[in-house]
Write a protein that holds these residues in place. Structure first.
Motif: not given
Length: 277
Positions: A175-179
């Motif tokens: 999720l951090v990478a997607a954001r």
């Protein structure tokens, strides 16, 4: 977490779930890198039997910068774009909306101006109006944005998310990478370097009395942007507003406690009717 979609009328959208049912429109928040399939990934995974239309608002996710034909307001412009998108998809309304923060304000702007378009609304942590005396930090969003773009990277994005969007648990590396990917696109960087590109500030207070849609405001008890007292005033300003406060959550309860938010959605938004043939 990558979900394919397409750009229609200036908005990136992804349709999920049964195609024979009218979808619930899902709208994301306004933080750096926010986009709907990331902000609501955990909830969407729990409700694969429901139909959703995940929309990225102008300037976010896979959507481009808005054109000059849209109103300049931060809420009015995206609301007009969403109105056009629903027309192009043949979804005249009323259509239900599930929205986070910025997306909730956009939903209210559309419902006030096009009451026939919007059915029921679940909004999470939205601050569309100035309510004197309520707990609110209007500069928090800009401070977080400035901190991220001063040193963009996974550690900074994680610190932003854990510091204000989540209360207890930790967002996944995925999720951090997607954001972070969404926060560093050409469009996102253009917005980050030009405050005017973010859209003119708006106060929807004068319009809230025109929102006929039944609306459930969902608030994290530890939301640092605005406290549950703001949510109570907002619900009271809406003709058909209610409030639910969730403990152990901050600004993104749909990510921290997706099962609890999904249960609220099921109770407040009935399974959409069959689309006409």
């Amino acid at each position: 977490m990558a979900v394919p979609g397409r750009v229609i009328g200036g908005l990136h959208c992804t349709r999920l779930g049964p195609r024979h049912r009218t979808p619930v429109v899902v709208l994301h928040g306004g933080g750096p890198g926010c986009h709907t399939t990331a902000d609501f990934a955990a909830l969407l995974a729990l409700r694969q039997d429901r139909a959703f239309l995940c929309v990225d608002l102008p300037r976010y996710g896979g959507s481009p910068l808005p054109g000059p034909e849209l109103p300049p307001g931060r809420y009015s412009g995206p609301a007009a774009a969403l109105d056009t998108l629903l027309d192009r998809l043949g979804l005249p309304g009323p259509i239900d909306v599930l929205a986070q923060s910025l997306g909730g304000a956009v939903a209210l702007a559309l419902a006030a101006r096009r009451p026939e378009r919007v059915g029921r609304i679940v909004l999470i942590g939205s601050t569309p109006a100035a309510f004197p005396g309520t707990t609110v930090d209007p500069g928090l969003g800009l401070r977080l944005r400035d901190a991220l773009y001063a040193e963009p990277g996974p550690a900074t994005m994680r610190a932003l998310m854990e510091g204000v969007e989540w209360y207890g648990d930790r967002p996944s590396d995925e999720l951090v990478a997607a954001r972070l990917r969404a926060a560093t696109t050409d469009v996102a960087l253009a917005v980050a370097t030009d405050p005017a590109a973010r859209g003119a500030d708006e106060d929807l207070g004068p319009l809230l009395g025109a929102v006929a849609s039944p609306t459930l405001a969902v608030w994290g008890a530890h939301d640092p942007f605005s406290g549950p007292d703001y949510g109570a005033v907002l619900a009271g300003a809406l003709p058909r507003g209610d409030l639910t406060v969730l403990s152990r959550t901050a600004h993104h309860p749909q990510s921290e406690r997706p099962a609890a938010v999904a249960a609220l959605v099921d109770a407040f938004l009935p399974v959409p009717h069959l689309e006409p043939a």
